[in-house]
Write a protein that holds these residues in place. Structure first.
Motif, short mmCIF file in Angstrom:
data_model
loop_
_atom_site.label_atom_id
_atom_site.label_comp_id
_atom_site.label_asym_id
_atom_site.label_seq_id
_atom_site.Cartn_x
_atom_site.Cartn_y
_atom_site.Cartn_z
N LYS A 208 0.81 -1.22 0.00
CA LYS A 208 0.00 0.00 0.00
C LYS A 208 0.84 1.27 0.00
CE LYS A 208 -3.80 2.22 2.43
NZ LYS A 208 -4.77 2.08 3.49
N ASN A 209 1.86 1.31 0.85
CA ASN A 209 2.55 2.58 1.10
C ASN A 209 4.00 2.65 0.61
OD1 ASN A 209 0.28 3.64 2.52
ND2 ASN A 209 0.86 2.36 4.25
N GLN A 210 4.63 1.53 0.36
CA GLN A 210 6.05 1.58 0.05
C GLN A 210 6.36 1.26 -1.41
OE1 GLN A 210 8.30 -0.62 2.96
NE2 GLN A 210 7.15 0.25 4.65
N THR A 211 5.36 1.31 -2.24
CA THR A 211 5.58 1.11 -3.67
C THR A 211 5.11 2.34 -4.44
OG1 THR A 211 3.46 0.00 -3.90
CG2 THR A 211 5.39 -1.40 -3.57
N PHE A 212 5.24 3.48 -3.81
CA PHE A 212 4.79 4.73 -4.41
C PHE A 212 5.70 5.13 -5.56
CE2 PHE A 212 4.90 9.43 -4.50
CZ PHE A 212 3.59 9.65 -4.88
N LEU A 213 5.09 5.49 -6.65
CA LEU A 213 5.83 5.97 -7.82
C LEU A 213 5.43 7.43 -8.03
CD1 LEU A 213 7.72 5.22 -10.17
CD2 LEU A 213 5.68 4.61 -11.47
N PRO A 214 6.32 8.36 -7.69
CA PRO A 214 5.98 9.78 -7.85
C PRO A 214 5.59 10.09 -9.29
CG PRO A 214 8.05 9.54 -6.65
CD PRO A 214 7.67 8.18 -7.17
N ASP A 215 4.73 11.07 -9.44
CA ASP A 215 4.17 11.41 -10.75
C ASP A 215 5.23 11.69 -11.80
OD1 ASP A 215 1.96 11.81 -12.45
OD2 ASP A 215 2.12 13.98 -12.16
N GLY A 216 6.28 12.39 -11.46
CA GLY A 216 7.28 12.76 -12.46
C GLY A 216 8.45 11.79 -12.56
#
Length: 101
Positions: free
Chosen positions: A34-42
């Motif tokens: 949920k929280n540690q596979t974040f891919l920032p938009d840019g």
């Protein structure tokens, strides 16, 4: 005389405890999904079609892993744990009733 069967209530209780520990431990993979596979938009660049498709595919896969894999396993373990506890409780009640007679 018929065969008698016994149920090891301590073993059932241990199963319930271990399943509850597995559920507790499932918080780690669920949190990572949920929280540690974040891919920032840019992170993949800007202004080209493939970037949007990759970003959307990442978000879809992240949601799929969280809900359909980790969530499903967690739900199955929880269900089995509850049913095991219920079974143990029923056997315990039956054993108590038999000793009262």
């Amino acid at each position: 005389m018929g065969k008698e069967y016994g149920v090891d209530l301590d073993a059932l209780d241990q199963v319930v405890k271990e399943l509850n520990q597995v559920l507790k431990d499932m918080g780690g993979p669920k949190d990572k999904a949920k929280n540690q596979t974040f891919l920032p938009d840019g992170a993949l660049g800007k202004g080209f079609e493939e970037r949007d498709r990759m970003h959307n595919a990442h978000n879809q896969m992240k949601d799929y892993i969280e809900q359909n894999i980790v969530g499903l396993i967690e739900s199955m373990i929880d269900d089995f744990g509850k049913k095991s506890k219920q079974t143990k409780d029923h056997y315990e009640d039956a054993e108590h009733e038999n000793t009262m007679k």
